[in-house]
Write an enzyme that holds these catalytic residues in place. Structure first.
Site, PDB file in Angstrom:
ATOM      1  N   ASP A 258       0.989  -1.033  -0.022  1.00 45.59           N
ATOM      2  CA  ASP A 258      -0.046  -0.074  -0.031  1.00 45.59           C
ATOM      3  C   ASP A 258       1.093   1.196   0.047  1.00 45.59           C
ATOM      4  OD1 ASP A 258      -2.062   1.718   0.002  1.00 45.59           O
ATOM      5  OD2 ASP A 258      -3.111   0.916   1.657  1.00 45.59           O
TER       6      ASP A 258
HETATM    7  C1  BGC Z   1      -4.861   3.559   0.065  1.00 45.43           C
HETATM    8  C2  BGC Z   1      -4.872   2.324  -1.186  1.00 45.43           C
HETATM    9  C3  BGC Z   1      -4.932   3.291  -2.363  1.00 45.43           C
HETATM   10  C4  BGC Z   1      -3.365   3.994  -2.455  1.00 45.43           C
HETATM   11  C5  BGC Z   1      -3.057   4.623  -3.740  1.00 45.43           C
HETATM   12  C6  BGC Z   1      -3.755   4.423   0.039  1.00 45.43           C
HETATM   13  O1  BGC Z   1      -3.825   5.293   0.964  1.00 45.43           O
HETATM   14  O2  BGC Z   1      -4.987   2.745   1.034  1.00 45.43           O
HETATM   15  O3  BGC Z   1      -6.185   1.675  -1.081  1.00 45.43           O
HETATM   16  O4  BGC Z   1      -4.872   2.307  -3.406  1.00 45.43           O
HETATM   17  O5  BGC Z   1      -3.602   4.700  -1.358  1.00 45.43           O
HETATM   18  O6  BGC Z   1      -4.080   5.901  -3.617  1.00 45.43           O
END
Ligand code: BGC
Length: 744
Positions: A258
């Protein structure tokens, strides 16, 4: 001339043969060939971000980069290469598809395929290779700020929808990055909370949708979650990623962190992470302090390799996975060109929205025939009647060309014959992400009073409220503040209903909420988030143009304290000192609400809780949803098949309208068991369309695997001989028939 023609066609044949020959080289061979030609530095480069949403390829060798994007409800607007600011393109608007909770509420596998196909075509057209979705964390608490991005409380329902979504998307050459693996079931302390969960609940519930997607849909990538398990971050947790995911499940995909979920080089190297994204977005470091070469899997990893502290095989293993992902997506000759904002996509959006909308109460006022409202005064109240709900919420936010509001659609259908007026009723502010606006009390009172005054002149009120995508509503990086609707809505609905009992409440939101006004209102329609076609879909349900057929993917309880996650104080939710304990174990969602009061009390006592709960189970059980027609179920018949059993039940539409019904199959153990068992668990479901008066046989299937439980002593799936009951249900509490089966 003729000669030239023959030469050209021979050349063409040669080229075709060549292209085909290249295609025919097996994937693993192509990976080996490429790997053998890469330098150590090039290998390292493919393991981490080179911009906010891309990771590098190998330009020298013609190996393409990976273009990723959020997900999971449409392609996110283009951001700047190196910052979170919008790139301000003018050609990047996309269709906002309904939220995944809405998809889950359709209980329609075919629509999950329609969703996966349409959304991946949009991703392909926008030049994306990897779609960051679908999300399949479970609705353990109704306060979870991101529940709207997921598919409810049951692992089988979430898993089935995910499998179908992923298969359809990946068929188009767009990879899915299913998230967040695993236990990201709350937003409070999401970067730092360690989840303590029993091995059995982990296997039977939280890992289950991911296991299904890995084994059945062969999902090409997964996103590790921010939170910790066994005190190690899930983006580089060896036990989770190497032992379970890659060894036990034999997964050949690439694990993407993530954004900002990587915190340590050694753990990232040894703990199963393949692509590191978004580091320094974790709030601890400033962007200026950290370049892409400083990523944990960049220079620091290269140094470990060069110093011989980590063997080359470890690096090669990761690179193989990344190359596999590249060949499957950005270099896949079968990848579709796709399309953006096509009529077919809007239609898919509308169909999913209409089948997901869930009718929870109807005293008979619905459906509203437009002709019966001729000359009447219709008052529309509520901020969500005009507010865009594709905006906000965090990473799933979308930039749309079309975003039809409920008010717009209501005016379109009733405006010609009735007098339609609007009162906002309350204000929520425009707080997006990490911030809550304090709404001016005087403004709030004025809006409230205006709506109440307007109600006195109305023949019918259509209330359009619920939650929105503000921080501490349905939004990333924060959970909801409480179980009730915010911004004074409970009082407002109550007072409106006192004045005009002909009130239809239409609420948006990705979670369950308290409904203290339920008995006073004529109807309750729950809308999840419906995307670009929100208004049209809602109006088609209100008028009966489409018969409602959505069913709840999560339980609506009377109050927050009734949820099992809330019965163990702060330790149970949201955690104490960054430790949260899932003390309810496997008794989450309807598995808890199904228990008798006596069994609930015994459970709580055993787990050291003194909590109490309402005697009257739930307001709306898991799997519940009404229709404008009615269905009767005949006697289910059990037959043995090669791999298990078929349960066939005749279902008849006994009403006067065509409509769809979802038949749910649950299974429970009869008699003694070596372990505690839920009363019943969902094992299959089928949605069937029936004309008025029509009967169809609906077939549901069970295998031995459906009778298994996770044995914490042998650390494996186990099965007990004996008798089981298969319940044919219209919801988790509405049992329409049952059959027994015996396993010898
Ligand atoms: C989120 C993800 C997301 C990523 C990119 C993170 O903060 O938890 O679900 O895909 O950001 O935007």
């Amino acid at each position: 001339m003729r000669k030239a023609h023959i030469f050209a066609s021979a050349l063409l044949t040669l080229m075709v043969v060549n292209i085909n020959a290249q295609d025919a080289v097996p994937l693993e061979e192509r990976i080996d060939n490429t790997l053998a030609r890469m330098t150590t530095h090039e290998k390292i480069a493919v393991l981490h971000a080179q911009s906010k949403f891309t990771s590098s390829g190998v330009p020298r060798l013609g190996i393409r980069q990976l273009n990723m994007d959020d997900g999971p409800h449409g392609v996110r607007e283009e951001l700047e290469w190196n910052s979170w600011s919008p790139a301000r393109w003018t050609n990047d608007s996309a269709v906002a598809f309904p939220s995944l909770t809405c998809l889950a509420a359709t209980w329609n596998r075919q629509l999950a395929r329609t969703y996966g196909n349409a959304i991946s075509e949009e991703f392909a057209y926008r030049g994306k290779d990897l779609l960051l979705g679908p999300g399949a964390n479970l609705a353990r608490t109704p306060l979870n700020g991101r529940a709207f991005e997921y598919m409810g409380e049951d692992p089988l329902l979430a898993g089935e929808m995910a499998v179908n979504y992923i298969e359809a998307a990946q068929r188009n050459g767009v990879g899915c990055c299913m998230k967040h693996f695993v236990l990201n079931d709350q937003e409070t302390d999401r970067f730092s909370v360690n989840v303590n969960v029993s091995e059995r609940a982990m296997r039977e519930l939280y890992l289950r949708p991911f296991e299904m997607a890995v084994k059945r849909a062969h999902v090409w990538s997964l996103m590790g979650s921010y939170n910790l398990w066994h005190n190690i971050h899930c983006c580089h947790n060896q036990e989770l990623l190497c032992d379970i995911l890659k060894d036990e499940w034999q997964w050949d995909g690439a694990l993407v962190s993530d954004w900002g979920g990587t915190t340590d080089t050694w753990q990232a190297v040894m703990g199963g992470l393949d692509i590191e994204m978004g580091t320094y977005t974790d709030g601890k470091l400033r962007e200026s302090e950290f370049g892409y070469n400083n990523y944990y899997l960049a220079d620091p990893f290269e140094q470990l390799i060069n110093e011989g502290k980590v063997p080359m095989e470890v690096l090669d293993e990761k690179v193989r996975r990344v190359l596999r992902l590249i060949y499957r997506t950005s270099m896949n000759p079968q990848k579709v060109i796709g399309s953006l904002c096509s009529e077919a996509h809007y239609q898919a959006c509308r169909e999913i929205a209409e089948e997901g909308i869930t009718l929870l109460r109807n005293s008979g006022l619905l459906p509203l025939e437009p002709s019966t409202l001729a000359g009447k005064r219709v008052l529309v109240v509520g901020e969500n009647a005009t507010r865009s709900l594709t905006q906000g919420g965090g990473s799933s936010e979308l930039k749309t060309l079309r975003d039809i509001s409920p008010l717009e659609a209501l005016l379109g259908v009733f405006g010609g014959t009735a007098t339609v007026t609007y009162a906002q009723g309350y204000a929520s502010g425009r707080a997006i992400y990490d911030r809550v606006d304090n709404v001016d009390a005087a403004l709030q009172q004025r809006l409230h009073d205006e709506a109440i005054a307007a109600a006195r002149d109305a023949d019918l009120i259509i209330y359009v409220g619920g939650m929105n995508k503000n921080h501490r509503q349905d939004c990333e990086n924060g959970d909801r503040e409480n179980y009730n609707l915010s911004f004074g809505q409970d009082r407002l609905i109550m007072e409106l209903a006192d004045i005009q009992p002909h009130i239809i409440v239409c609420n948006f939101g990705g979670n369950a909420y308290a409904t203290p006004w339920l008995d006073k209102v004529a109807a309750l329609v729950h809308c999840w988030y419906l995307g670009s076609e929100a208004g049209t879909a809602l109006v088609n349900i209100l008028t009966g143009k489409t018969n409602p057929s959505g069913k709840l993917p999560m339980t609506f309880a009377h109050c927050l304290a009734d949820y099992p996650s809330m019965m163990y104080g702060a330790e149970g939710y949201p955690g104490v000192d960054k430790q949260v304990y899932y003390k309810e174990g496997i008794f989450m969602g309807y598995r808890w609400f199904d228990l008798s009061s006596k069994d609930k009390k015994a459970q709580l006592k055993r787990n050291g809780s003194t909590a109490s709960f309402c005697a009257a189970h739930t307001v709306f059980p898991f799997g519940y949803g009404l229709s404008y027609t009615s269905f009767s179920y005949g006697t289910p018949i059990l037959t043995s098949t090669a791999d298990g059993w078929d349960i066939t039940v005749p279902v008849t539409n006994t009403g006067e309208r065509e409509g769809k019904e979802t038949v749910q199959l649950y299974v429970g153990r009869k008699g003694k068991s070596a372990v505690e068992r839920p009363v019943k668990e969902l094992k299959d479901f089928a949605k069937v369309n029936l004309k008025a008066g029509e009967t169809k046989n609906v077939s549901l299937h069970l295998t031995n695997a459906d009778l298994c439980y996770w044995n914490e002593t042998t650390h494996a799936w186990d099965i007990e001989t004996g008798t089981y009951v298969a319940y044919v249900c219209a919801s988790s509490t509405d049992v329409r028939g049952q059959v027994q089966l015996t396993l010898r």
